[in-house]
Scaffold this motif. Structure first.
Motif, mmCIF file in Angstrom:
data_model
loop_
_atom_site.group_PDB
_atom_site.id
_atom_site.type_symbol
_atom_site.label_atom_id
_atom_site.label_comp_id
_atom_site.label_asym_id
_atom_site.label_seq_id
_atom_site.Cartn_x
_atom_site.Cartn_y
_atom_site.Cartn_z
ATOM 1 N N GLU A 1 15.630 26.548 10.478
ATOM 2 C CA GLU A 1 16.996 26.225 10.030
ATOM 3 C C GLU A 1 16.970 25.615 8.640
ATOM 4 O O GLU A 1 17.805 25.930 7.794
ATOM 5 N N GLU B 1 19.790 15.676 13.852
ATOM 6 C CA GLU B 1 20.592 15.286 15.003
ATOM 7 C C GLU B 1 20.532 16.351 16.097
ATOM 8 O O GLU B 1 20.309 16.057 17.266
ATOM 9 N N HIS B 2 20.660 17.592 15.677
ATOM 10 C CA HIS B 2 20.670 18.701 16.635
ATOM 11 C C HIS B 2 19.372 18.762 17.441
ATOM 12 O O HIS B 2 19.383 19.012 18.642
ATOM 13 N N ASP C 1 20.366 16.113 7.831
ATOM 14 C CA ASP C 1 20.857 15.161 8.845
ATOM 15 C C ASP C 1 21.354 15.913 10.075
ATOM 16 O O ASP C 1 21.087 15.524 11.216
ATOM 17 N N ARG C 2 22.074 17.000 9.817
ATOM 18 C CA ARG C 2 22.609 17.782 10.944
ATOM 19 C C ARG C 2 21.461 18.365 11.778
ATOM 20 O O ARG C 2 21.448 18.283 13.003
ATOM 21 N N ARG D 1 22.809 16.683 3.667
ATOM 22 C CA ARG D 1 23.747 16.701 4.801
ATOM 23 C C ARG D 1 23.228 17.642 5.882
ATOM 24 O O ARG D 1 23.268 17.342 7.065
ATOM 25 N N GLU D 2 22.730 18.779 5.459
ATOM 26 C CA GLU D 2 22.223 19.766 6.427
ATOM 27 C C GLU D 2 20.980 19.229 7.141
ATOM 28 O O GLU D 2 20.789 19.464 8.329
#
Ligand code: 2HG
Ligand code: ZN
Length: 476
Positions: free
Chosen positions: A418, A378-379, A374-375, A371-372
């Motif tokens: 990140e 996207e970011h 994907d985030r 999930r992270e």
């Protein structure tokens, strides 16, 4: 160019070349610029460092005595020495960061023995890993530690990196399959760690200190690996799921509910499948699915193997699988694994700007990691090609930049940072199998505290007080 600082290392001058030629013969000493260029690289793209690190000479020893004489010379003159396997590394571990001598083990490539009583093979470091399997086959045995690059990589490099691969869930990584190592210390001394024994608490476990030490402690000149019975039947299941989340949530159930320890549990997300079908020119079914699992089962009795995969297939379907494909013949299995093993090459063929990562988290945290990821994608406007050894919690997260943007370096670096901080928060680590080398050195402090880094430095110093062996790797 190299990182030679403060004149710490002596150059490879004509006197050194003369001595090297005497040790191993002129045909085993090369300073041809084209060869030097090739032997100063591994699979890490040049985008990861500014400098074009180059060896001053490449040597090809044929035996342990020559390696020992080489190290005595390098110690006496204080010359940097970088060991090299087949160059399939993914962390810059074989890149000569301080110039000096690159030692290629390609001419130490003999399988010395297959021992069907002790279930071992004794090999030289330049043996291509898959050759060990071929040599063991007539005895009904196999070497199970082979990584995805096993058709090209050398066993010596596999040991140095503690290479993983797709059978770790059942057989462990390379280190778990190594019983003994003949090594040459930086001083030139030759010694054996371990041997043809299954148990050994005499002294420290230096075999497994060296496995994964990335060539900074000693040079490996012989390897004793474990052999295990070769299963007579193998079946691969290809299982598409609508989402990556569903696919990875199913993984623990394979062991707990179906009570099966597969030889492999691998995953590929949708982007992985797309890029690989573009690369190999053929596609796997359900390309639009969110993720595919590949589950490999092995056994000796076709009927009981069929019972296992039917039970497992049912469990997949009850957990939301879209379909279960059974690859039970050589052709279909080869097609499946060609796709899986080509993802890395496909990424490198189509992209020049990317972060190619090898993080590991506890398996319970893989869904959150995804999930992270994907985030993060996207970011930063990146594509995520995520695949790998989901059964080990080891995901090859590839963050790809579609177009060459002027700020590519800082964008990829921020995304990487990140990813690392998420990985650390989830109790994970920086690299599961590709290693630290030159590429990940600066991120070590995110994962290891000063106490551990200090200890690694002191261990390095105990083996290599002059700091001549593979300098610039793992820690400074
Ligand atoms: C694999 O699992 C290899 O395919 C290579 O470890 C992964 O290059 C990669 O990211
Ligand atoms: Zn891998």
């Amino acid at each position: 160019m190299s990182l030679i600082k403060d004149g710490k290392y002596s150059p490879v001058d004509s006197g050194v070349i003369g001595e090297l030629t005497e040790i191993m013969g002129s045909e085993n000493v090369s300073f041809d610029p084209d060869k030097i260029r090739v032997y100063s690289r591994d699979e890490v793209g040049g985008q990861f460092w500014e400098s074009d690190y180059l060896a001053e000479v490449v040597v090809f020893p044929r035996n342990t005595e020559q390696v020992s004489a080489l190290m005595r010379l390098a110690s006496r003159k204080v010359i940097a020495v970088t060991p090299r396997g087949a160059g399939t590394g993914l962390s810059g571990g074989a890149v000569p960061a301080f110039g000096g001598i690159v030692v290629s083990f390609e001419k130490m490539n003999r399988i010395l023995e297959c021992d069907p009583v002790n279930l071992t093979a004794t090999v030289e470091p330049g043996v291509i890993t898959a050759e060990i399997c071929r040599a063991a086959m007539p005895y009904g045995l196999q070497y199970a530690g082979d990584p995805c690059s096993g058709d090209a990589s050398f066993i010596g490099g596999n040991v140095a990196e503690n290479a993983g691969g797709n059978k770790v869930i059942k057989y462990g990584a390379t280190g778990a399959n190594v019983l003994g190592l003949e090594v040459v210390l930086p001083s030139g001394e030759v010694t054996w760690f371990g041997g043809k024994r299954r148990k050994d608490v005499t002294g420290l476990d230096l075999v497994h200190l060296v496995a994964g030490s990335e060539g900074i402690l000693c040079l490996i000149t012989k390897v004793i690996v474990k052999l295990v019975p070769l299963p007579s039947c193998i079946v691969d299941l290809l299982v598409p799921f609508s989402t990556m989340e569903e696919a990875i949530s199913f993984v623990p159930k394979i062991l707990t509910e179906s009570r099966i320890v597969p030889a492999s549990i691998e995953c590929m997300n949708k982007n992985s499948l797309k890029i690989v079908s573009r690369y190999i020119g053929s596609s796997l079914p359900f390309e639009e699915a969110g993720a595919h699992l590949i589950i490999q089962l092995e056994g000796n009795d076709p009927d009981s193997l069929a019972d296992d995969y039917e039970r497992l297939g049912q469990a997949c379907l009850s957990s939301g699988a879209l379909e279960v494909f059974v690859a039970d013949n050589r052709n279909s299995r080869d097609r499946l694994w060609k796709a899986r093993k080509s993802v890395a090459e496909a990424v490198m063929a189509f992209y020049t700007r990317y972060a190619k990562e090898d993080v590991v988290v506890p398996t319970s945290e893989v869904p959150e990691l995804m999930r992270e990821v994907d985030r993060i994608c996207e970011h930063y406007g990146l594509e995520g090609v995520n695949y790998g050894h989901v059964g080990d919690g080891n995901i090859h997260v590839n963050l790809l930049m579609e177009e060459d943007r002027p700020d590519w370096k800082s964008v990829i670096e921020s995304a990487r940072m990140e990813l690392y901080s998420v990985t650390a928060r989830l109790g994970g680590t920086l690299s599961g199998e590709h290693g630290i080398g030159l590429k990940r050195k600066k991120y070590m402090t995110i994962f290891l505290d000063e106490a551990q880094i200090g200890l690694i430095r002191r261990i390095k110093k105990a083996f290599d007080p002059l700091g001549i062996l593979n300098p610039g790797k793992i820690v400074d």
